[in-house]
Design an enzyme around this catalytic site. Sequence first.
Site, short mmCIF file in Angstrom:
data_model
loop_
_atom_site.label_atom_id
_atom_site.label_comp_id
_atom_site.label_asym_id
_atom_site.label_seq_id
_atom_site.Cartn_x
_atom_site.Cartn_y
_atom_site.Cartn_z
N ASP A 67 -2.88 -5.32 -22.36
CA ASP A 67 -3.35 -6.21 -21.54
C ASP A 67 -4.82 -6.22 -21.20
O ASP A 67 -5.54 -7.26 -21.34
CB ASP A 67 -2.71 -6.16 -20.08
CG ASP A 67 -1.16 -6.81 -20.16
OD1 ASP A 67 -0.54 -6.41 -21.37
OD2 ASP A 67 -0.71 -6.87 -19.30
N ARG A 75 -4.38 0.40 -4.57
CA ARG A 75 -5.24 -0.55 -4.91
C ARG A 75 -6.31 -0.87 -4.16
O ARG A 75 -7.82 -1.04 -4.86
CB ARG A 75 -4.47 -2.13 -4.77
CG ARG A 75 -3.25 -2.24 -5.81
CD ARG A 75 -3.48 -1.44 -7.10
NE ARG A 75 -2.51 -1.81 -8.13
CZ ARG A 75 -2.16 -0.84 -8.84
NH1 ARG A 75 -2.77 0.35 -9.06
NH2 ARG A 75 -1.19 -1.04 -9.91
N ASP A 109 -0.40 -7.27 -6.83
CA ASP A 109 -1.57 -6.60 -6.93
C ASP A 109 -2.67 -7.75 -7.05
O ASP A 109 -3.77 -7.15 -6.56
CB ASP A 109 -1.36 -5.98 -8.35
CG ASP A 109 -0.65 -4.51 -8.28
OD1 ASP A 109 -0.64 -4.12 -6.96
OD2 ASP A 109 -0.35 -4.08 -9.30
N SER A 124 8.22 -1.87 -17.16
CA SER A 124 6.96 -1.96 -16.77
C SER A 124 6.65 -0.81 -15.67
O SER A 124 7.41 -0.85 -14.85
CB SER A 124 6.39 -3.33 -16.24
OG SER A 124 5.24 -3.13 -15.55
#
Length: 429
Positions: A41, A121, A150, A204
């Site tokens: 990605d 994050r 996210d 994932s």
Amino acid sequence: MENFGYNFRFTVICRDALNKAGDRYMSDVKKVVLAYSGGLDTSVILKWLQDTYGCEVVTFTADIGQGEELEPARAKALQMGVKEIYIDDLREEFARDFVFPMFRANAIYEGEYLLGTSIARPLIAKRQIEIARQTSADAVSHGATGKGNDQVRFELGYYALKPDVRVIAPWREWDLTSREKLLAYAEKHGIPVEMKRGKKSPYSMDANLLHISYEGGILEDPWAEAEEDMWRWSVAPEKAPDTPAYVELTYACGDIVAINGESMSPATVLATLNRMGNEHGIGRLDIVENRYVGMKSRGCYETPGGTIMLKAHRAIESITLDREVAHLKDELMPRYASLIYTGYWWSPERKLLQQMIDASQTSVNGVVRVKLYKGNVSVVGRKSDSDSLFDPTIATFEDDAGAYNQADAAGFIKLNALRMRIAARLRKT
């Protein structure tokens, strides 16, 4: 027909004007800092940013304990023409300034989730903005999709720390909406993609020093049980050792500072508890959670060290915190946990709550002994030489030598029952 011609010309003019504005908008970006893992990605995003925005890309890769080799990300970035590459070891900062403060609050989202992804994050966003300032970048970019939490967490962090920052979220702009399209783009543009040998994981996954998460694959059916070979860290509880492990955790101001008498840094504490927990099948979780963007999502998690920490912290608080302080913390905890889950770590309300929580921890000192056995964490002892509010002379069922007058309870009960007695009499009239 005249109106048709006029409308057509007007549409063309508007379209051209928008295209020119878009070109100017993109040309304003000369340099962007990309949160970069080196995977498919973000490798595609790197090239897409270079081509679409015609800008220089600075890559930033954070080591927060995901357990992966990060130098290949540097090599790949160099291969793609990146001149400024940041690979930062943030494990100690992550544990000290984010995980430990969160566990002082006993934070848990929707009764189960220990916020392993959420708490990472704000740190990544913080360091990304620092690099943007250092490199005089015009924008920051991330690889979060438009369906998840996210994107919110990253961008709330960006804006809180640099209000005028430009954010580029490719998943909300491009049409590369599947893995097949990403692979085709990579092949077309000569982007190096490492194809792992053997069976590809259908899940994932996201990992850091606190946890590893799994989504997708058969987990999209909330009735389907997770496959045993999905779990990466922990032994199955039924296959864990038949002999329990006893662990002593020393607390100072609400934080673990030693394990079995050995002083350790926050990151070492977490890594050590992860290892111990994994050996005994601690910390597996399968939940359906409510995402901030509105959908329900099923995920599985392994949070071995965090599971031990939560149990032990509540144990040391049970003998060192005043009753009403402990209850107030419990009332505020869901709000605090929700702020972290939804990305408001840098908000004034989270900071205010943290000040109160930290103030409550000055007396949270002592030692907790836990037993780890086949997926379970049991508290088997707790003590505090300096701050324990537990008075055995009062709590005893034996003769308390006058430390507590049991007759006092009669008046206490009658006063607390007064409103109910009045109401009961009223109902009889």
